[in-house]
Design a protein around this motif. Structure first.
Motif, PDB file in Angstrom:
ATOM      1  N   ASP A 171       0.805  -1.216   0.000  1.00  0.00           N
ATOM      2  CA  ASP A 171       0.000   0.000   0.000  1.00  0.00           C
ATOM      3  C   ASP A 171       0.849   1.283   0.000  1.00  0.00           C
ATOM      4  OD1 ASP A 171      -2.184   1.580  -0.025  1.00  0.00           O
ATOM      5  OD2 ASP A 171      -3.152   0.699   1.728  1.00  0.00           O
ATOM      6  N   PRO A 172       1.653   1.487  -1.047  1.00  0.00           N
ATOM      7  CA  PRO A 172       2.504   2.693  -1.082  1.00  0.00           C
ATOM      8  C   PRO A 172       1.699   3.994  -1.085  1.00  0.00           C
ATOM      9  CG  PRO A 172       2.549   1.545  -3.193  1.00  0.00           C
ATOM     10  CD  PRO A 172       1.824   0.646  -2.245  1.00  0.00           C
ATOM     11  N   GLY A 173       0.486   3.935  -1.633  1.00  0.00           N
ATOM     12  CA  GLY A 173      -0.353   5.131  -1.639  1.00  0.00           C
ATOM     13  C   GLY A 173      -0.715   5.553  -0.229  1.00  0.00           C
ATOM     14  N   ARG A 174      -1.069   4.558   0.576  1.00  0.00           N
ATOM     15  CA  ARG A 174      -1.412   4.841   1.975  1.00  0.00           C
ATOM     16  C   ARG A 174      -0.180   5.365   2.721  1.00  0.00           C
ATOM     17  NH1 ARG A 174      -4.329   6.722   5.720  1.00  0.00           N
ATOM     18  NH2 ARG A 174      -4.479   5.598   7.666  1.00  0.00           N
ATOM     19  N   ARG A 175       0.973   4.809   2.361  1.00  0.00           N
ATOM     20  CA  ARG A 175       2.222   5.253   2.994  1.00  0.00           C
ATOM     21  C   ARG A 175       2.454   6.733   2.722  1.00  0.00           C
ATOM     22  NH1 ARG A 175       7.965   3.074   0.832  1.00  0.00           N
ATOM     23  NH2 ARG A 175       7.093   3.986  -1.049  1.00  0.00           N
ATOM     24  N   ARG A 176       2.279   7.126   1.484  1.00  0.00           N
ATOM     25  CA  ARG A 176       2.477   8.548   1.148  1.00  0.00           C
ATOM     26  C   ARG A 176       1.465   9.421   1.886  1.00  0.00           C
ATOM     27  NH1 ARG A 176       4.898  11.881  -2.715  1.00  0.00           N
ATOM     28  NH2 ARG A 176       5.979  10.137  -3.686  1.00  0.00           N
ATOM     29  N   GLU A 177       0.261   8.891   2.010  1.00  0.00           N
ATOM     30  CA  GLU A 177      -0.801   9.632   2.699  1.00  0.00           C
ATOM     31  C   GLU A 177      -0.421   9.861   4.169  1.00  0.00           C
ATOM     32  OE1 GLU A 177      -4.683   8.047   1.268  1.00  0.00           O
ATOM     33  OE2 GLU A 177      -5.131   8.123   3.410  1.00  0.00           O
ATOM     34  N   ILE A 178       0.069   8.814   4.807  1.00  0.00           N
ATOM     35  CA  ILE A 178       0.452   8.939   6.225  1.00  0.00           C
ATOM     36  C   ILE A 178       1.646   9.888   6.358  1.00  0.00           C
ATOM     37  CG2 ILE A 178       1.345   7.696   8.230  1.00  0.00           C
ATOM     38  CD1 ILE A 178      -0.149   5.208   7.134  1.00  0.00           C
ATOM     39  N   LEU A 179       2.614   9.736   5.467  1.00  0.00           N
ATOM     40  CA  LEU A 179       3.781  10.618   5.525  1.00  0.00           C
ATOM     41  C   LEU A 179       3.381  12.070   5.297  1.00  0.00           C
ATOM     42  CD1 LEU A 179       6.631   8.689   3.692  1.00  0.00           C
ATOM     43  CD2 LEU A 179       6.587   9.408   6.083  1.00  0.00           C
ATOM     44  N   ALA A 180       2.420  12.262   4.403  1.00  0.00           N
ATOM     45  CA  ALA A 180       1.976  13.635   4.126  1.00  0.00           C
ATOM     46  C   ALA A 180       1.349  14.239   5.369  1.00  0.00           C
ATOM     47  CB  ALA A 180       0.992  13.641   2.968  1.00  0.00           C
ATOM     48  N   ARG A 181       0.661  13.418   6.145  1.00  0.00           N
ATOM     49  CA  ARG A 181       0.047  13.939   7.369  1.00  0.00           C
ATOM     50  C   ARG A 181       1.134  14.298   8.384  1.00  0.00           C
ATOM     51  NH1 ARG A 181      -1.974  12.671  12.263  1.00  0.00           N
ATOM     52  NH2 ARG A 181      -1.289  10.528  12.319  1.00  0.00           N
ATOM     53  N   TRP A 182       2.165  13.459   8.450  1.00  0.00           N
ATOM     54  CA  TRP A 182       3.255  13.723   9.399  1.00  0.00           C
ATOM     55  C   TRP A 182       4.150  14.860   8.940  1.00  0.00           C
ATOM     56  CZ3 TRP A 182       5.190   8.034  10.218  1.00  0.00           C
ATOM     57  CH2 TRP A 182       4.291   7.361  11.050  1.00  0.00           C
ATOM     58  N   LEU A 183       4.511  14.806   7.685  1.00  0.00           N
ATOM     59  CA  LEU A 183       5.588  15.673   7.208  1.00  0.00           C
ATOM     60  C   LEU A 183       5.108  16.868   6.409  1.00  0.00           C
ATOM     61  CD1 LEU A 183       8.026  12.870   5.989  1.00  0.00           C
ATOM     62  CD2 LEU A 183       7.850  13.884   8.249  1.00  0.00           C
ATOM     63  N   GLY A 184       3.839  16.908   6.082  1.00  0.00           N
ATOM     64  CA  GLY A 184       3.310  18.046   5.351  1.00  0.00           C
ATOM     65  C   GLY A 184       3.905  18.135   3.957  1.00  0.00           C
TER      66      GLY A 184
END
Lengths: 187, 312
Positions: free
Chosen positions: B287-300
């Motif tokens: 689930d790389p898409g979900r990974r990017r989503e979570i990182l975006a929440r953390w890292l903006g």
């Protein structure tokens, strides 16, 4: 449209939009509300000194529009909710919480953990704000921006005393939620 | 109502104000402004799109600040024999199979003295090329690091972890890793290669060796103004390293202070060492898409700078 009015719109929009988003917790509805409020105000621009009084009028208009919107939504969702009663309840001292948390990513941090911590803190602030009743949220939002109690009262359409209580209760609730993150331990 | 209200004295309200003002700055207002102005203008006059260039400039400036903050070490050539020898010994000491814990403090020139927010605590554990950074602020915990395969991982919740393979790490993330991992090749080798090194005189042989590094004239500069390394006289391990860099306004000094040395606990340098069953790991294959989503929440907004490859 005179450039001065266009400049006024651009300069006040971030504040008005941020305020509406804080009250409604819904960016799309907030944009619609703000757009309507500007439209109403600009339609009567000739009667006002917008650079001097415009922001005050705008925030008051946004407050009322947000309350109206929430009132209509509540009336639709609850067979028991009378529009007038609900409207008053939104600014009453005993109103319940509404809204959901909204994650706001930090865009200015420089390191992965700084960004993450700032983002988590922003999320906590948003979550804590979302738990406040709308009236308290409006009052603390304006107070945080440095508005005086009379200004807060005038903007949200309540008495000076009620505004003070709203700010006090909101502050107490936020301190309970955020104290450990901001000051190391609950105070 | 005053147009520019005063800054509230109440620390909590100040934090809230900073949060609100940050949101005001970062929210996209151009589309709404365009709609408002279009609605208000006479129909014959075409609506003017709201200017986006200033917002774009702001974002660009922020990105540059990040680059300046992260691209710290470009310390320039010309080693003086003894000092260079000491730095080489420190490099060797960092490669020993022990782990060292450093407390990280950042001092920014011009930061308000009455800053109401208690600073977050950052501890860096290093072991060779591996490292992990433990960040805490009140009850909040966040851990990230790099394992022996070069994968960078993040954990904010023991039920969920994120892993980035070496070829998925953007340059900004790699440099942040080099800094927090006290990566020998980047920090100390750069000191030797690009800095004029000087050692402070010592009162006795038991006193720590203090090596000062100043960029050489004409040498490659990536934002470092100076570095001071305090080395253990016996083991040559870095006891303290202060890196002064150019920040957006003034300078910032990042200081690593050794607070613990112990035998290496390999598992703590792996993502799984910080997760509790049942957990989920998001990586390139899961689930790389979900990974990017979570990182975006953390890292903006920095997510795209720290990740390479296509946006999933």
């Amino acid at each position: 449209m005179p450039d001065a009015i266009a400049d006024w719109v651009r300069s006040t929009l971030p504040r008005a939009l941020g305020y509406a988003k804080a009250l409604l917790r819904d960016p799309v509805s907030a944009e619609d509300v703000v757009q309507d409020c500007y439209a109403r105000l600009l339609a009567r621009a000739a009667h006002y000194d917008l650079p001097r009084d415009g922001l005050k009028l705008l925030l008051r208009s946004v407050t009322n529009a947000c309350i109206d919107l929430r009132t209509r939504e509540r009336a639709l969702l609850s067979l028991d909710a009378g529009a007038d009663g609900a409207s008053r309840a939104l600014l009453s001292l005993d109103a319940g919480a509404d809204g959901a948390s909204l994650a706001v990513p930090d865009r200015g941090a420089t390191d992965p953990h700084d960004a993450a911590v700032a983002s988590e803190l922003a999320t906590r602030i948003e979550a804590a704000m979302a738990k406040l009743p709308l009236g308290q949220r409006a009052a603390i939002h304006l107070a945080a921006l440095g508005y005086t109690l009379p200004e807060v009262a005038a903007t949200i359409g309540t008495t000076h005393g009620n505004a003070r209580v709203l700010v006090h209760r909101a502050r107490k609730a936020l301190e309970a939620e955020l104290g450990p993150f901001l000051f190391g331990s609950s105070s | 109502m005053s147009t520019v209200p005063d800054r509230p004295a109440d620390p909590l309200l100040r934090v809230l104000r900073e949060h609100i003002e940050k949101q005001e700055r970062e929210q996209p207002t151009a589309p709404v402004a365009a709609r408002v102005l279009a609605e208000a203008q006479p129909k014959s006059e075409p609506a003017r799109p709201a200017p986006r260039k200033w917002r774009a400039l702001g974002i660009g400036t922020g990105a540059l600040a990040v680059v300046a903050a992260v691209l710290l070490f470009a310390l320039l050539p010309a080693p003086e024999a003894r000092a260079e020898q000491a730095v080489r010994a420190a490099e060797a000491a960092l490669k020993l199979p022990v782990e060292r814990c450093y407390l990280v403090e950042v001092q920014r020139e011009g930061a308000p003295a009455d800053e109401p927010i208690s600073p977050r605590t950052v501890r860096v554990w290093t072991a060779g090329d591996r490292f992990r950074v433990e960040v805490s602020r009140g009850p909040l915990r966040f851990v990230w690091g790099r394992d022996t395969d070069g994968a960078v991982w993040f954990v904010a919740n023991p039920a969920r972890g994120i892993r980035l393979a070496p070829d998925e790490q953007g340059p900004g993330l790699q440099l942040a890793c080099d800094l927090y991992g006290l990566h020998t090749e980047t920090v100390l080798a750069e000191m030797r290669a690009h800095c004029k090194l000087k050692e402070d005189p010592r009162a006795s042989s038991a006193a720590p060796r203090v090596i000062r590094a100043e960029p050489r004239i004409g040498a490659r500069l990536l934002g470092f103004r100076s570095a001071v390394a305090e080395l253990d006289p016996e083991t040559s391990a870095i006891r303290k390293l202060a890196l002064t860099r150019t920040a957006l306004a003034g300078t910032a000094t990042t200081t690593f202070t050794l607070i613990d040395t112990r035998p290496m606990d390999e598992v703590r340098y792996k993502l799984e060492g910080h997760l509790i069953e049942p957990y989920q790991v998001f990586d390139r294959d899961t689930d790389p898409g979900r990974r990017r989503e979570i990182l975006a929440r953390w890292l903006g907004a920095q997510t795209d700078r720290w990740l390479t490859g296509p946006k999933q």
